[in-house]
Design an enzyme around this catalytic site. Sequence first.
Site, mmCIF file in Angstrom:
data_model
loop_
_atom_site.group_PDB
_atom_site.id
_atom_site.type_symbol
_atom_site.label_atom_id
_atom_site.label_comp_id
_atom_site.label_asym_id
_atom_site.label_seq_id
_atom_site.Cartn_x
_atom_site.Cartn_y
_atom_site.Cartn_z
ATOM 1 C CD GLU A 182 13.384 7.973 28.385
ATOM 2 O OE1 GLU A 182 13.341 8.958 27.615
ATOM 3 O OE2 GLU A 182 12.822 7.959 29.478
ATOM 4 C CG HIS A 220 10.079 14.732 24.426
ATOM 5 N ND1 HIS A 220 10.853 13.698 23.951
ATOM 6 C CD2 HIS A 220 10.288 14.762 25.762
ATOM 7 C CE1 HIS A 220 11.492 13.120 24.956
ATOM 8 N NE2 HIS A 220 11.159 13.745 26.076
ATOM 9 C CG ASN A 226 15.466 12.293 25.981
ATOM 10 O OD1 ASN A 226 16.218 11.644 25.257
ATOM 11 N ND2 ASN A 226 14.579 11.732 26.746
HETATM 12 P P1 FAE Z 1 8.544 24.320 30.177
HETATM 13 O O1 FAE Z 1 9.673 23.670 30.896
HETATM 14 O O2 FAE Z 1 7.301 23.533 29.929
HETATM 15 O O3 FAE Z 1 8.170 25.637 31.002
HETATM 16 C C1 FAE Z 1 7.066 26.450 30.698
HETATM 17 C C2 FAE Z 1 6.567 27.090 31.989
HETATM 18 O O4 FAE Z 1 5.626 28.117 31.666
HETATM 19 C C3 FAE Z 1 5.839 26.123 32.920
HETATM 20 O O5 FAE Z 1 6.385 26.225 34.211
HETATM 21 C C4 FAE Z 1 4.382 26.597 32.868
HETATM 22 O O6 FAE Z 1 3.694 26.389 34.095
HETATM 23 C C5 FAE Z 1 4.530 28.067 32.555
HETATM 24 N N1 FAE Z 1 3.383 28.639 31.843
HETATM 25 C C6 FAE Z 1 2.718 28.121 30.790
HETATM 26 N N2 FAE Z 1 1.745 28.968 30.364
HETATM 27 C C7 FAE Z 1 1.817 30.059 31.172
HETATM 28 C C8 FAE Z 1 1.080 31.281 31.236
HETATM 29 N N3 FAE Z 1 0.108 31.557 30.359
HETATM 30 N N4 FAE Z 1 1.387 32.166 32.202
HETATM 31 C C9 FAE Z 1 2.390 31.900 33.096
HETATM 32 N N5 FAE Z 1 3.121 30.760 33.077
HETATM 33 C C10 FAE Z 1 2.838 29.853 32.121
HETATM 34 O O7 FAE Z 1 8.995 24.894 28.766
HETATM 35 N N6 FAE Z 1 13.215 16.351 28.342
HETATM 36 C C11 FAE Z 1 14.494 15.964 28.344
HETATM 37 O O8 FAE Z 1 15.339 16.578 27.674
HETATM 38 N N7 FAE Z 1 14.895 14.873 29.086
HETATM 39 C C12 FAE Z 1 14.008 14.145 29.825
HETATM 40 O O9 FAE Z 1 14.403 13.167 30.501
HETATM 41 C C13 FAE Z 1 12.645 14.536 29.815
HETATM 42 N N8 FAE Z 1 11.717 13.821 30.512
HETATM 43 C C14 FAE Z 1 10.420 14.313 30.583
HETATM 44 C C15 FAE Z 1 9.495 13.653 31.401
HETATM 45 C C16 FAE Z 1 8.227 14.184 31.569
HETATM 46 C C17 FAE Z 1 7.211 13.466 32.443
HETATM 47 C C18 FAE Z 1 7.864 15.394 30.906
HETATM 48 C C19 FAE Z 1 6.491 15.992 31.084
HETATM 49 C C20 FAE Z 1 8.774 16.032 30.091
HETATM 50 C C21 FAE Z 1 10.050 15.508 29.915
HETATM 51 N N9 FAE Z 1 11.002 16.150 29.129
HETATM 52 C C22 FAE Z 1 12.287 15.695 29.086
HETATM 53 C C23 FAE Z 1 10.652 17.347 28.342
HETATM 54 C C24 FAE Z 1 11.183 18.646 28.953
HETATM 55 O O10 FAE Z 1 10.857 18.729 30.326
HETATM 56 C C25 FAE Z 1 10.584 19.829 28.168
HETATM 57 O O11 FAE Z 1 11.030 19.709 26.827
HETATM 58 C C26 FAE Z 1 11.021 21.172 28.708
HETATM 59 O O12 FAE Z 1 10.610 21.331 30.054
HETATM 60 C C27 FAE Z 1 10.456 22.309 27.868
HETATM 61 O O13 FAE Z 1 11.063 23.512 28.278
HETATM 62 P P2 FAE Z 1 10.387 24.903 27.965
HETATM 63 O O14 FAE Z 1 11.264 25.980 28.485
HETATM 64 O O15 FAE Z 1 9.998 24.948 26.537
#
Ligand code: FAE
Length: 544
Positions: free
Chosen positions: A399, A484, A522
């Site tokens: 990217e 990721h 991503n």
């Molecule tokens: P996620 O979105 O991490 O959600 C998990 C949730 O569970 C969070 O809100 C936590 O606070 C909550 N949680 C965790 N443990 C507990 C617990 N014990 N009790 C209660 N709540 C809890 O998971 N991906 C893309 O495709 N495109 C992008 O441009 C991109 N840019 C990114 C930039 C940054 C800076 C970051 C950090 C990530 C980026 N990603 C991107 C990755 C993407 O946001 C990530 O793969 C997804 O958010 C993961 O989704 P999940 O549903 O697995």
Amino acid sequence: MPSSSSLSRRSFLIGTGVAAGAAAVAAASSSSSLASAAPRRALTGGDRVPALVIGSGYGGAVAALRLTRAGIATHIVEMGRAWDTPGPDGTVFSGTISPDKRSTWLSDTTDQPVSNFMGFGINKKIDRYVGVLESEKFAGIKIYQGRGVGGGSLVNGGMAVTPKRDFFEQILPSVDSEQMYSTYFPRANSALGVNHIDEAWFETTPWYQFSRVGRKTAQRSGYTTTFVPNVYDFEYMKREAAGTVPRSALAGEVIYGNHAGKRSLDKTYLAQAAATGRLTITTLHRVTAVEPAATGGGYQVTMEQINEQGGVIATKTVNADRVFFAAGSVGTSKLLVSMKAQGKLPNLSSQVGEGWGNNGNIMFARANHMWDATGRQQSTMPAMGIDNWADPTASIFAEIAPLPAGLETYASLYLAITNNPERARFRYNPATGKVDLDWQASQNQIGIDMTKRVFDKINKKEGTIYRTDLFGFYKTWGDHLTYHPLGGCVLGRATDDHGRLHEYPGLYVMDGALVPGNVGVNPFVTITALAERNMEAVISADLG
Ligand code: FAE
């Protein structure tokens, strides 16, 4: 789908308790989609609920929408806060250039991915607070994750990429790819509000000069570039550039939250789930244990209520007929590994905790010549990538990332996703009571080597060099971090083919933990589409 510009974040506020829930309904009264939402309340100890979802990121949001649409009252437990209330300065999120406590999850300093500049560290002291971005540290890697209602969607770059079909088939051979590509990827893209940049605008706007310079230098060395869709509303961005709406992506906002423009999950999936009137979100509660309930069937879920400084103020247990683990690759894996080791869910598969990868992430930058300025003005939403995935000796998708410093840096920043086959496992550590991840820094080498093959060639052609000042002192590769995290509870190995933890009927995994370590692009579109597929099967077979 409503345009994000026409909807304030507040009008899509998700209830955090009686007062906030009522405020949400009141604030949303002008919105027909939420007008019918029933008052919502936080969970209290002793509650019994039909469906409990741990986490409000992509997997959790899809689970919540599909469950509530199927008529099932659904409760999300989220450890972060709802990002819907302005602070004393009138803004909801921290600024990027001068971050405050809202930027960072429970830390005394910021921990910026690009941590240094021209020999200086750029992190600063802040008050400890439940900020929106966590950098979770394991022995060999630092994992950035979003915290709050919307999970990673609050902090990510919005790049919405459907994986290459042949690679998807390679990593998840048991999933019917025809169905994925004809039904679930389109469903996910549509529900997420994925859109494409106006290419004519891209070619002329100063805000994407950094992308055009990245493209030019890649193409001069024979590499292919491609436009990348995004969930940021590109029409809104054009209006930002024209000066007719408040700026967000064009004001440097991204990793600490966007005030406008971005279709984060609180504006899409979660708003739609809330509109059914069947959703509760209990924020600032961290799930610490899940085990079979002693009586009455279902599962007992233990959670800690935390204050805004992270202190535990109460411990509650509730019972749930079904529990959907959607705490993200790291959160879900840590919970399940410790439940197995502590004998609360002893029969979980030995595959639980296995198959974790960093999606091959390597961050780095090149120093351009003075005549290849990347621009003082940079949109924070990436719109282009260099696609060399098909080359087995240097299989990367890079990217072209912004470096919105507010001044000319002459730097081209990249986040490469490399085809790194290395994997790690989560292990319970009885001495500390915590879960460790055994990823070693040396496991990045293969990804670095692939990246070097492409970018050494570009540097040679351009007569340029790598920047060594952005990730420490004389450190070229930002390989000590990942955006990721994927895997740890891989689909078809730790779970059945639809995310069921089949040793425990009624327990499911629905998030990035299902994806085996690397998806080549991503990851959130893949996580969303897989959750759509799995929830459809679960609702029709288990909840019908
Ligand atoms: P996620 O979105 O991490 O959600 C998990 C949730 O569970 C969070 O809100 C936590 O606070 C909550 N949680 C965790 N443990 C507990 C617990 N014990 N009790 C209660 N709540 C809890 O998971 N991906 C893309 O495709 N495109 C992008 O441009 C991109 N840019 C990114 C930039 C940054 C800076 C970051 C950090 C990530 C980026 N990603 C991107 C990755 C993407 O946001 C990530 O793969 C997804 O958010 C993961 O989704 P999940 O549903 O697995």
